[in-house]
Design an enzyme around this catalytic site. Structure first.
Site, PDB file in Angstrom:
ATOM      1  N   GLU B  63       1.089  -1.329   0.271  1.00  0.00           N
ATOM      2  CA  GLU B  63       0.200  -0.162  -0.273  1.00  0.00           C
ATOM      3  C   GLU B  63       1.154   1.222  -0.018  1.00  0.00           C
ATOM      4  OE1 GLU B  63      -0.573  -2.543   1.861  1.00  0.00           O
ATOM      5  OE2 GLU B  63      -2.464  -3.262   0.891  1.00  0.00           O
ATOM      6  N   HIS B 132     -11.101  -4.083   9.169  1.00  0.00           N
ATOM      7  CA  HIS B 132     -12.568  -4.343   8.265  1.00  0.00           C
ATOM      8  C   HIS B 132     -13.300  -3.346   7.755  1.00  0.00           C
ATOM      9  CE1 HIS B 132      -8.994  -7.570   7.045  1.00  0.00           C
ATOM     10  NE2 HIS B 132      -9.366  -6.852   5.569  1.00  0.00           N
TER      11      HIS B 132
HETATM   12  C1  LIG Z   1      -2.727  -4.125   4.260  1.00  0.00           C
HETATM   13  C2  LIG Z   1      -3.089  -5.226   3.560  1.00  0.00           C
HETATM   14  N1  LIG Z   1      -3.643  -5.405   1.943  1.00  0.00           N
HETATM   15  C3  LIG Z   1      -4.930  -6.101   1.427  1.00  0.00           C
HETATM   16  C4  LIG Z   1      -5.507  -7.088   2.489  1.00  0.00           C
HETATM   17  C5  LIG Z   1      -6.639  -7.747   1.766  1.00  0.00           C
HETATM   18  N2  LIG Z   1      -5.968  -9.135   1.797  1.00  0.00           N
HETATM   19  C6  LIG Z   1      -6.608  -9.657   2.589  1.00  0.00           C
HETATM   20  S1  LIG Z   1      -5.661 -11.681   2.032  1.00  0.00           S
HETATM   21  C7  LIG Z   1      -4.725 -11.073   1.209  1.00  0.00           C
HETATM   22  C8  LIG Z   1      -4.176 -11.891  -0.297  1.00  0.00           C
HETATM   23  C9  LIG Z   1      -2.790 -12.387   0.487  1.00  0.00           C
HETATM   24  O1  LIG Z   1      -1.991 -12.987   0.239  1.00  0.00           O
HETATM   25  P1  LIG Z   1      -1.243 -13.941   1.000  1.00  0.00           P
HETATM   26  O2  LIG Z   1      -0.074 -12.589   1.721  1.00  0.00           O
HETATM   27  O3  LIG Z   1      -0.630 -14.889   0.128  1.00  0.00           O
HETATM   28  O4  LIG Z   1      -1.523 -14.930   1.692  1.00  0.00           O
HETATM   29  P2  LIG Z   1      -2.539 -16.153   1.351  1.00  0.00           P
HETATM   30  O5  LIG Z   1      -3.932 -14.743   1.237  1.00  0.00           O
HETATM   31  O6  LIG Z   1      -2.377 -16.044  -0.317  1.00  0.00           O
HETATM   32  O7  LIG Z   1      -2.745 -16.985   2.394  1.00  0.00           O
HETATM   33  C10 LIG Z   1      -5.535  -9.646   0.608  1.00  0.00           C
HETATM   34  C11 LIG Z   1      -4.944  -8.203  -0.447  1.00  0.00           C
HETATM   35  C12 LIG Z   1      -5.024  -6.935   3.431  1.00  0.00           C
HETATM   36  N3  LIG Z   1      -5.708  -7.829   4.326  1.00  0.00           N
HETATM   37  N4  LIG Z   1      -4.057  -6.754   4.183  1.00  0.00           N
END
Ligand SMILES: Cc1ncc(C[n+]2csc(CCOP(=O)(O)OP(=O)(O)O)c2C)c(N)n1
Ligand SMILES: Cc1ncc(C[n+]2csc(CCOP(=O)(O)OP(=O)(O)O)c2C)c(N)n1
Ligand SMILES: [Mg+2]
Ligand SMILES: [Mg+2]
Lengths: 349, 331, 331, 349
Positions: B63, B132
């Site tokens: 971000e 959230h």
């Molecule tokens: C700072 C932040 N940015 C975006 C999100 C929205 N979000 C939740 S899970 C996710 C994907 C995360 O990917 P990863 O770290 O690979 O974990 P996975 O979901 O694959 O287990 C996103 C973009 C968030 N919760 N927090």
């Protein structure tokens, strides 16, 4: 990769790899039990959504159980973990009881967070689980800080930070790994690389092929392992833990794995192919582990069946327990906002 | 014909983005999962197929970097629209939004402008819990150099996005998640909703309610109930948090002599505090016949339990009761 | 004897930190250049020589990580005091302060506490321009789960730091840079200044002024000037931004019937907005004989030019004139 | 490291290295002139503090002139730079006029920022300088964004991001380099490693010896060069610029250098030794460059003397110009806060 180098022959006289040699049959069976417990917990959690018993969102780790269990297997309640939004596996792996997790899902007072946190914040400080996190990368500085506290009280415990491939592009990853390395903190960074951050593949989000490569930028050991093999994960973890307990500092472990379910309820899977999903399903960590245990004669099919039946009872009982839980009273909203408020209400820290 | 057009709030934003991209090739979108995924709330939807990966850019989960790249691109001549997947994550980018984007023009003696737009999905009610569900518009309303908008209708949602993209300054548009699915009339042309103008959604004489986003709808519902009791509430849709349209509020309060501010953000130092203070220091003060009522979010994080989540933000029943007390002199 | 002790504001904080570290080995300091350099404002000074590198930790320039490490250490049983070199840089750490530290206890059902202290050097007047001169206390005052303090005297500076370190919740202490050098009486013992209590610094009957930090001094100066004209101003030092001591303010306004809020932060949505709204919704409303006056920072970033910098925050002359108008009914 | 491989013999028949071979004597003399101009500007700026003509703080780059000039030498006004709190050298290197810089120091309307920015925010958009920055690491995403804008308008320009060794531990570093690499943006990240972030040495702040090593984490070229040698810096820059203009993406250049003055006015130099400072002074980039130019017969001592005299005049004239500048009117405070406000006041964007 350094590991406990005990080896001993299996039934067929073959030498067992360190993971099998260094764990008792009871420990290994418990590892399998936990994997089944995670799997069934999440299947049941999903079902309760369909049945409208929970709201909000949730993130399933089906297909990733090996990394959760392989990492937590040898940790004590005094070792810390920080988890992620996809944290059910870590939570159970660290020793949480499913009935209190279901209760949290259903927003009940009996839940681990008294229904205040929900799926994305389940925590169990009693077992050293500092909690799932709604913020991608949010746990990275927290685990590093927990490791600093460990070092300050001169104990031999470790802190483990689970995070995803997506989180490895957050600034918090860089700052935390650098601080941990410079201060030689007893923290183990565990990247569960399930190939996608929500819809974006690591190829499109991450400038390097292996997240483990980034360990070079912090002069710490980095290994990429088969995240669907409990043995591979546990052996890498053993090396990292020994290093941390010896006071030599942090390590980075990348577990290559895959979530066979969508990112969350709203996922339409537009960004990946059926074939890819099927291919990974064929390497489901649970059957893989079971066949290894069977072939080494560590466990019998009958024992597996028994263990699954026990898991099933635990799930059903936990589910029922949670359904019968207590709804929070609206008047209790302010509890837990600050300790001052709580002490005023006579509930204390 | 276009009179009859009904679109959802999210479709209205989608149309605004599409029209802006059609009209000006410097306009492009950045954010997490706004491409093939279509955005966490399906606002960008199919735009990647219409405009391609270069103009609908999925960013890594970064971000601070993502928002900062948008700011840098804006200074260098592009027209970025950056989507925070949830406005809660803007906390990671405060530095670039507030220390850089908001101040750059001023610090550089007026020699640059920073035409960047930040889309900020906000609010509770989805069971997504404390990290959230926040309503942070008050923070940004406190920052000189920023413009902060909060639409309550599909028509304004489209008009504000288009106005924000046109504007040479950094603009944040707060989109309440529970509004994405509401439907309403949306003109087909490329109109702009003026920045800094509130609007009276319901005329009334007994009290003035100032609200924004979803609270406008709750206030109107409450007003309907009270109308049945002969209590006549004027409802002002604030629309712009920075700058605030003080004149419209003063005029209304001079007429009704009673003011209530209803907002979802945390009550203390939330937008209602500023509305109240603006009136209490204005010529309208002498017209006030009752204390200024504030109904804001609870002084707690947003809880997961649906029961507690409801208790944490103003609900229609509570609004009705409080407004009745206000008008009947029980406050 | 200790009656006669005079210390500077920064020496008072230094003493508080030293006493806390002596008394509890879990207490330690983190921040940028707080070691051999002694801190950008020489507050930690020689502490590294007294307590060593492990308890006076120079961090890399990593505010998000540094502040987050402090939060994690607090949850795990240590007692960190994290110094932001300038509170402006806390923007890089909002995520850890607001999404994590402030909410963790609540989200986890009250099962943990987060005893972390953030020291926040703030304010303008040093010619450091827009990114090193902000007063952001209102942002944090809007966040449930946090406690926010703002001392105006050396005595309170020491007492608040000690109270903050004792407190099981996250506490932010805003230290106005221009106050570091002021001197005042500071008891030698380990006393705590109660969190959430304002104090009347000057009794008066014609109007109540609520101010914090450096504005308390400017308000007292202005009150002296006006005393010469027979205008008698009561000056309240707010001291705690969250929670706010509403009772003390209400009591004073009931007596004086006039209220002015004076603060350096940006006027819109600054702390004066909340003070004004608290009174306008309270029983004291009926006692008000005049609009509620707000003198806050200008709606601009802080400029470098000393002439403009002065123009951007309330100054004594302006305060005197405004209070005179308030009391003489010209507002 | 790829560079323009033109070579030509110098007076004594020796083959000249690419930097000398690829630049005309006029260009090389101008590079030297700029280094002197930076040096004298900062000495004069410091003097004006002592004389109380400016307030606030300021950060001198004395000793680091080679990297500023070596990097900016071949850039056009259409190439962007983002600078740092220690940015006078970058500003002059990119083509700013000292008289407007002095005016900014003195808080005058004639200053580059009309006296609103001061030393920490001097910018000159007309020459592509997007500005110094009061936030360590603040320029990293901005330069990356400027590079994105360049790519979007399909031009061959580049964006250059100056930052310090301390900034390399900010999350903004990680996020910016990763995005730039994944999107193949025409940006060159230039780390001026002067060994310290304020009082903290890189050894105590940074887990790796060379910041350039961190390029591996983004799969981009990373080189560490002698930051006190204009030739070394310029040759590394040539390679990075060519790569960027070819559309192959970002590069990281680490210039090892040293600030011989304190971090800022308040610095007591408690964290480093006199010997260390003297040792680096003996490698002052200006004499180093002059002796190379002389030995290659590219410039005569007389020319150097003439050039220094011209610099001196420019400094004195600029200083006087600034002293006679106009103070901002308090009523003008709101100008520049937003374009709306400005248009209302009739000054426009
Ligand atoms: C700072 C932040 N940015 C975006 C999100 C929205 N979000 C939740 S899970 C996710 C994907 C995360 O990917 P990863 O770290 O690979 O974990 P996975 O979901 O694959 O287990 C996103 C973009 C968030 N919760 N927090
Ligand atoms: C985000 C942020 N943190 C801290 C500071 C305070 N500060 C200003 S310069 C500086 C040192 C920066 O070190 P480096 O990046 O190596 O640049 P140098 O000063 O050595 O040129 C610090 C800590 C700041 N301005 N911004
Ligand atoms: Mg992932
Ligand atoms: Mg440095």
């Amino acid at each position: 990769m350094a590991t406990k180098n005990q080896t001993k022959p299996d039934v067929s006289g073959r030498n067992l790899r360190p993971f099998y040699a260094s764990h008792s049959p009871a420990q290994l069976k418990d590892a399998l039990r936990r994997m089944h417990l995670i799997r069934r917990f999440e299947e049941m959690a999903e079902e309760s959504y369909v049945r409208g018993l929970t709201h909000g969102t949730m993130h399933l780790s089906i297909g990733q159980e090996a990394s959760a269990v392989g990492i937590c297997l040898d940790l004590s309640d005094r070792d810390y973990i920080t988890s992620t939004h996809r944290g059910h596996g870590h939570c159970i792996g660290k020793g949480a009881e499913v009935k209190f997790m279901f209760a949290e899902f259903f927003g009940k007072e009996e839940g681990y967070c008294r229904g205040r946190g929900g799926s994305m914040h389940i925590a169990d400080p009693a077992t050293g689980n500092l909690g799932a996190n709604g913020i991608v990368g949010g746990g990275l500085p927290l685990a590093t800080g927990a490791a600093l506290a460990i070092k300050q009280r001169k104990s031999k415990d470790v802190a483990v930070c689970f995070f995803g491939d997506g989180a490895n592009n957050e600034g918090a990853f860089h700052e935390s790994l650098n601080i941990a390395a410079v201060w030689k903190l007893p923290v183990i960074f565990v990247c569960e690389n399930n190939q996608y951050g929500m819809s974006v593949s690591t190829v499109r989000s991450t400038a390097v092929k292996d997240v483990a490569t980034r360990a070079i930028a912090y002069d710490m050991p980095g290994v990429a392992v088969d995240g669907n093999s409990v043995a591979d994960v546990a052996e890498a973890m053993a090396a990292a833990t020994e290093r941390a307990r010896r006071g030599e500092g942090p390590s980075l472990i990348e577990c290559k794995t895959y979530r066979t379910k969508g990112h969350s309820r709203s996922d339409r899977n537009r960004y990946r192919s059926k074939d890819e999903i099927e291919d990974w399903k064929s390497r489901d960590p649970i059957p893989v582990f079971e066949s290894e245990l069977l072939s080494h004669g560590i466990v019998t099919q009958a024992e597996i069946d028994g263990l699954r039946a026990a898991v099933e009872r635990e799930i059903q009982d936990g589910f029922e327990f949670a359904r019968g839980g207590t709804d929070p009273k609206p008047e209790s909203l302010m509890q837990g906002v600050t300790t001052t408020g709580d002490i005023a209400e006579g509930i204390g820290a | 014909m276009s009179e009859l057009r009904e679109l959802s709030f999210s479709a209205a934003i989608h149309e605004a983005l599409a029209q802006a991209m059609e009209a000006d090739e410097r306009v492009f979108l950045m954010g997490e999962d706004i491409g093939v995924y279509g955005g966490a709330f399906q606002v960008t939807g199919d735009l990647i197929h219409r405009f391609g990966e270069d103009r609908v850019r999925d960013t890594p989960i970064s971000e601070l970097g993502g928002a900062g790249v948008a700011v840098g691109a804006a200074v260098a001549g592009s027209r970025p629209v950056y989507e925070f997947q949830f406005s809660d994550f803007s906390m990671l980018a405060m530095e670039q939004i507030v220390n850089q984007a908001a101040k750059m023009r001023f610090m550089l003696g007026g020699k640059v402008s920073v035409p960047v737009v930040f889309r900020m999905p906000c609010g509770s009610g989805t069971g997504a819990a404390a990290q959230h569900s926040q309503s942070l518009e008050a923070w940004f309303g406190h920052v000189p150099g920023l413009k902060v908008l909060e639409p309550s209708t599909p028509e304004d949602a489209k008009g504000m996005i288009l106005a924000a993209i046109d504007d040479p300054d950094p603009v944040l548009v707060f989109e309440h998640k529970l509004l994405y699915k509401i439907k309403g009339h949306v003109p087909a042309d490329m109109y702009r909703t003026p920045i800094g103008k509130a609007v009276v959604r319901r005329k009334g004489k007994h009290a003035t309610v100032v609200a924004a986003a979803i609270m406008v709808h709750k206030a109107l519902e409450a007003a309907e109930v009270l109308a049945g009791e002969g209590i006549d509430i004027e409802v002002i849709d604030l629309r712009s948090i920075r700058p605030i349209d003080t004149a419209t509020i003063i005029e209304s309060v001079k007429k009704t002599s009673r003011l209530a501010c209803i907002y979802e953000g945390v009550k203390t130092l939330g937008i209602g505090a500023e509305i109240s203070a603006l009136i209490a220091e204005s010529e309208a003060f002498d017209y006030l016949d009752a204390p200024i009522l504030r109904l804001g979010g609870a002084e707690s994080p947003i809880p997961y339990s649906p029961i507690l989540e409801k208790a944490a933000v103003p609900q229609v029943e509570g609004i009705v009761a409080s407004l009745r007390d206000l008008v009947q002199g029980r406050i």
